[in-house]
Design an enzyme around this catalytic site. Structure first.
Site, mmCIF file in Angstrom:
data_model
loop_
_atom_site.group_PDB
_atom_site.id
_atom_site.type_symbol
_atom_site.label_atom_id
_atom_site.label_comp_id
_atom_site.label_asym_id
_atom_site.label_seq_id
_atom_site.Cartn_x
_atom_site.Cartn_y
_atom_site.Cartn_z
ATOM 1 N N GLY A 26 2.751 1.826 10.912
ATOM 2 C CA GLY A 26 3.706 2.923 10.775
ATOM 3 C C GLY A 26 4.394 3.300 12.074
ATOM 4 C CD GLU A 65 -3.271 -2.822 7.491
ATOM 5 O OE1 GLU A 65 -2.169 -3.035 6.998
ATOM 6 O OE2 GLU A 65 -3.908 -1.766 7.318
ATOM 7 C CB SER A 99 5.616 -2.203 11.904
ATOM 8 O OG SER A 99 5.176 -0.890 12.205
ATOM 9 C CG ASN A 104 -1.700 1.230 1.432
ATOM 10 O OD1 ASN A 104 -1.786 2.056 0.518
ATOM 11 N ND2 ASN A 104 -2.313 1.391 2.600
ATOM 12 C CG HIS A 118 -5.556 1.688 5.432
ATOM 13 N ND1 HIS A 118 -5.119 2.640 6.324
ATOM 14 C CD2 HIS A 118 -4.534 0.816 5.273
ATOM 15 C CE1 HIS A 118 -3.875 2.350 6.672
ATOM 16 N NE2 HIS A 118 -3.495 1.250 6.052
ATOM 17 C CD GLU A 139 -2.820 5.376 6.956
ATOM 18 O OE1 GLU A 139 -2.883 5.439 5.707
ATOM 19 O OE2 GLU A 139 -1.832 4.908 7.564
ATOM 20 C CE LYS A 143 -0.034 3.322 4.764
ATOM 21 N NZ LYS A 143 0.100 3.455 6.186
ATOM 22 N N GLY A 185 2.982 -1.265 4.334
ATOM 23 C CA GLY A 185 2.996 0.167 4.053
ATOM 24 C C GLY A 185 4.423 0.641 3.789
ATOM 25 N N GLY A 186 5.060 1.138 4.823
ATOM 26 C CA GLY A 186 6.386 1.761 4.689
ATOM 27 C C GLY A 186 7.405 0.920 3.925
HETATM 28 C C1 PEP Z 1 -0.577 -0.017 6.349
HETATM 29 O O1 PEP Z 1 -0.782 1.173 6.423
HETATM 30 O O2 PEP Z 1 -1.395 -0.751 5.765
HETATM 31 C C2 PEP Z 1 0.625 -0.539 6.983
HETATM 32 C C3 PEP Z 1 0.607 -1.788 7.347
HETATM 33 O O3 PEP Z 1 1.659 0.332 7.164
HETATM 34 P P1 PEP Z 1 3.117 -0.025 7.758
HETATM 35 O O4 PEP Z 1 3.576 -1.293 7.086
HETATM 36 O O5 PEP Z 1 3.965 1.153 7.413
HETATM 37 O O6 PEP Z 1 2.932 -0.209 9.232
#
Ligand code: PEP
Length: 254
Positions: free
Chosen positions: A176, A170, A216, A12, A98, A100, A14, A237-238
């Site tokens: 994050g 999640e 993460s 993702n 999600h 967010e 973002k 994500g990251g």
């Molecule tokens: C996400 O936002 O779906 C996510 C899992 O982010 P991160 O891997 O950065 O924690």
């Protein structure tokens, strides 16, 4: 790794990556992941990069996803994107709900359920996100919150649609933040979600549904997380923003 369900790992991106940056990332992923057949690999760029990324992944094992979709098909919905528009770019997956979007756009379970129905109606596959906050976990509310999100966000799907739906667990406190659920926490919670799906649909459907872990995920923890019985992949994500780290997550899970 020996599981009945094929792993699915999605990145993702973002609100990151210009078109040039997106193409650069895809170029790297295509080189790193060319031989991977064991995992369904999905990249979810921002809408502005869809057209270019769609062309770039045409001849590869990377599949395309988006980060949201409208529940409506057409009309006066400023700023929204409909399924027919996504299909023009060979999109296959749509992330829905999600945390967010639940937080900033106030998306409710009921809205997510409508979107999931629209995604299926367009023969796309939704990746429906659920997860508790830190306060909810510390207050012993995790199962209650997840039961509500699972039943609310998946309401109205047929058994066949549910079997083709991906659920992403999640924990909001792990997104994050660098904090990851322990493998035991992840397995326990995934098993709980699967039991809820069995109750709402049936055992056969629950056994087929793929449940991703997100929060993460990085190359150093991916293998252990995905070796858990009920963890069928990851939503990243990251670490999905760099070819090396996303590829290493995928390779380490095989
Ligand atoms: C996400 O936002 O779906 C996510 C899992 O982010 P991160 O891997 O950065 O924690």
């Amino acid at each position: 790794m020996n599981k009945d369900r094929k792993l699915i790992i999605a990145g993702n991106w973002k609100m990151n990556k210009t078109v040039a940056e997106a193409l650069d990332l895809v170029r790297g992923l295509k080189i790193e992941l060319a031989n991977v057949k064991e995992v369904d690999i999905v990249v979810c760029p921002p809408y502005t990069a869809l057209a270019d990324v769609s062309r770039a992944v045409l001849d590869s094992n990377l599949r395309l996803g988006t980060q949201n979709m409208s529940e409506h098909n057409v009309g006066a919905f400023t700023g929204e994107i409909a399924s027919v528009m996504l299909k023009e770019f060979s999109v296959r997956y749509v992330i829905l709900g999600h945390s967010e979007r639940r937080q900033y756009q106030k998306e409710s379970d009921a809205l997510i359920a409508k979107k999931a129905a629209a995604v299926h109606a367009a023969s796309l596959k939704p990746i429906v996100c659920v997860g508790e906050t830190l306060t909810e976990r510390e207050g012993g509310q995790t199962e209650k919150v997840l039961a509500t999100q699972v039943s609310g966000s998946l309401a109205g799907l047929s058994k066949d649609q549910m079997a083709e739906t991906i659920v992403a667990y999640e924990p909001v406190w792990a997104i994050g933040t660098g904090k990851t659920a322990t493998t035991a926490q992840a397995q326990e919670t995934h098993a709980f979600i699967r039991r809820q799906i069995a109750k709402l649909f049936d055992e056969t459907v629950a056994r087929r549904v793929r449940i991703q872990y997100g929060g993460s995920v990085k190359p150093s923890n991916a293998r252990e997380l995905m070796s858990q019985l009920d963890v069928d992949g990851a939503l990243v994500g990251g670490a999905a923003l760099e070819a090396r780290s996303f590829s290493d997550i995928i390779k380490s899970s095989i």
